[in-house]
Design a protein around this motif. Structure first.
Motif, PDB file in Angstrom:
ATOM      1  N   LEU A 241      -7.128   1.753   9.322  1.00  0.00           N
ATOM      2  CA  LEU A 241      -7.631   3.108   9.097  1.00  0.00           C
ATOM      3  C   LEU A 241      -9.073   3.272   9.556  1.00  0.00           C
ATOM      4  O   LEU A 241      -9.706   4.266   9.215  1.00  0.00           O
TER       5      LEU A 241
ATOM      6  N   GLY B 253      -7.232  13.700   8.243  1.00  0.00           N
ATOM      7  CA  GLY B 253      -7.886  12.489   8.714  1.00  0.00           C
ATOM      8  C   GLY B 253      -9.385  12.691   8.830  1.00  0.00           C
ATOM      9  O   GLY B 253      -9.992  12.452   9.858  1.00  0.00           O
TER      10      GLY B 253
ATOM     11  N   THR C 106      -8.690  15.796   4.022  1.00  0.00           N
ATOM     12  CA  THR C 106      -7.872  14.722   3.470  1.00  0.00           C
ATOM     13  C   THR C 106      -7.942  13.480   4.349  1.00  0.00           C
ATOM     14  O   THR C 106      -8.220  13.559   5.544  1.00  0.00           O
ATOM     15  N   ASP C 107      -7.668  12.324   3.737  1.00  0.00           N
ATOM     16  CA  ASP C 107      -7.624  11.073   4.489  1.00  0.00           C
ATOM     17  C   ASP C 107      -6.890  10.030   3.646  1.00  0.00           C
ATOM     18  O   ASP C 107      -6.947  10.073   2.411  1.00  0.00           O
ATOM     19  N   LEU C 108      -6.207   9.096   4.312  1.00  0.00           N
ATOM     20  CA  LEU C 108      -5.537   8.016   3.593  1.00  0.00           C
ATOM     21  C   LEU C 108      -6.525   7.045   2.969  1.00  0.00           C
ATOM     22  O   LEU C 108      -6.226   6.409   1.965  1.00  0.00           O
ATOM     23  N   ASP C 109      -7.698   6.931   3.545  1.00  0.00           N
ATOM     24  CA  ASP C 109      -8.695   5.955   3.113  1.00  0.00           C
ATOM     25  C   ASP C 109      -9.486   6.512   1.930  1.00  0.00           C
ATOM     26  O   ASP C 109     -10.325   7.397   2.093  1.00  0.00           O
ATOM     27  N   ARG C 110      -9.229   5.982   0.748  1.00  0.00           N
ATOM     28  CA  ARG C 110      -9.888   6.492  -0.458  1.00  0.00           C
ATOM     29  C   ARG C 110     -11.399   6.267  -0.419  1.00  0.00           C
ATOM     30  O   ARG C 110     -12.173   7.094  -0.899  1.00  0.00           O
TER      31      ARG C 110
ATOM     32  N   THR D  14       0.793  -1.234   0.000  1.00  0.00           N
ATOM     33  CA  THR D  14       0.000   0.000   0.000  1.00  0.00           C
ATOM     34  C   THR D  14       0.823   1.281   0.000  1.00  0.00           C
ATOM     35  O   THR D  14       0.297   2.352  -0.294  1.00  0.00           O
TER      36      THR D  14
ATOM     37  N   HIS E 244       2.017   2.585   2.732  1.00  0.00           N
ATOM     38  CA  HIS E 244       1.795   3.245   4.016  1.00  0.00           C
ATOM     39  C   HIS E 244       2.554   2.519   5.125  1.00  0.00           C
ATOM     40  O   HIS E 244       2.481   1.291   5.250  1.00  0.00           O
TER      41      HIS E 244
END
Length: 242
Positions: free
Chosen positions: A132, A171, A205-209, A82, A84
């Motif tokens: 996440l 996040g 924003t967030d890492l989880d699409r 990933t 990450h």
């Protein structure tokens, strides 16, 4: 959401086997169901889960070398898959999330789960989502929002020249915090009625699409009424089917 935040297991009846499918489908659509199966199978899945010895709940010092080694291998696999890096994340939280995925697959040993990940790389995507896990709601942590509403924003608006204000919600999960900020900003502006003209631009924003996709849609279940006032629901939301 609360169950998942505490590391518990959530199960939903397969909608195809339900006479009325709206309740299980709402849980599944929200991405909150760990196991989806016909009702007659759920009790057995719970028993299998309870029969396992948990990794989580132990202090970091009590975690043995095999567990630590397994965790390091898992984090390398996640990073490779990933991009990450969770190596600085709280270890007990990671163990708890890994434990949940092991329980779903009825795997007893972390070394066996490492092998399972190597043989089933798509499981790494599910594990990333587990790491996440987004636990959020509108106006979460009410004292912070009260401070923002009564002190921070009024001070900012009275001390700055007119123009554009920018806010960053890091996040943001499924967007509740970003929309809460927009609502509070509008309400503070209406209360203060400043002579200067302000606009607010919010970056979220967030890492989880998948979470970002849900945030962009701006669609939320009816139970947000527990956190959003009736007036706010009327002003800022439009009721749609389901």
């Amino acid at each position: 959401r609360d169950i998942r935040e505490k590391g518990g297991l959530t199960l939903a009846q397969d909608p195809a086997s339900a006479k009325f499918d709206s309740m299980p489908r709402s849980v599944i659509d929200a991405g909150l169901a760990d196991i989806v199966a016909p009702a007659e199978e759920l009790a057995g899945r719970i028993q299998a889960w309870l029969a396992r010895s948990p990794l989580a709940g132990k202090e970091d010092e009590a975690v043995d070398a095999k567990m630590r080694g397994g965790l390091e291998k898992i984090l390398i696999l996640v990073r490779t898959r990933t991009g990450h890096d969770f190596s600085f994340y709280k270890k007990n939280t990671l163990y708890r999330r890994i434990e949940r995925r092991m329980g779903i697959h009825q795997i007893d040993k972390i070394a066996s789960y490492v092998r399972f990940l190597n043989e089933n790389p798509e499981e790494l995507d599910f594990l990333l989502k587990e790491f996440l896990i987004g636990v959020t709601c509108f106006f979460r942590d009410p004292p912070a929002w009260q401070c923002l509403r009564e002190e921070t924003l009024p001070a900012l608006l009275t001390s700055r020249p007119a123009g554009l204000l920018r806010a960053w919600v890091a996040g943001c999960s499924t967007g509740e915090e970003a929309y809460s900020l927009a609502i509070v900003f509008k309400e503070v502006m209406e209360k203060l009625k400043p002579r200067k003209s302000f606009k607010l631009q919010i970056f979220a924003t967030d890492l989880d699409r998948d979470a970002i996709d849900k945030a962009r849609q701006g669609l939320f279940p009816e139970n947000i009424s527990a956190d959003v006032s009736t007036e706010q629901l009327h002003r800022y939301f439009t009721k749609e089917d389901r």
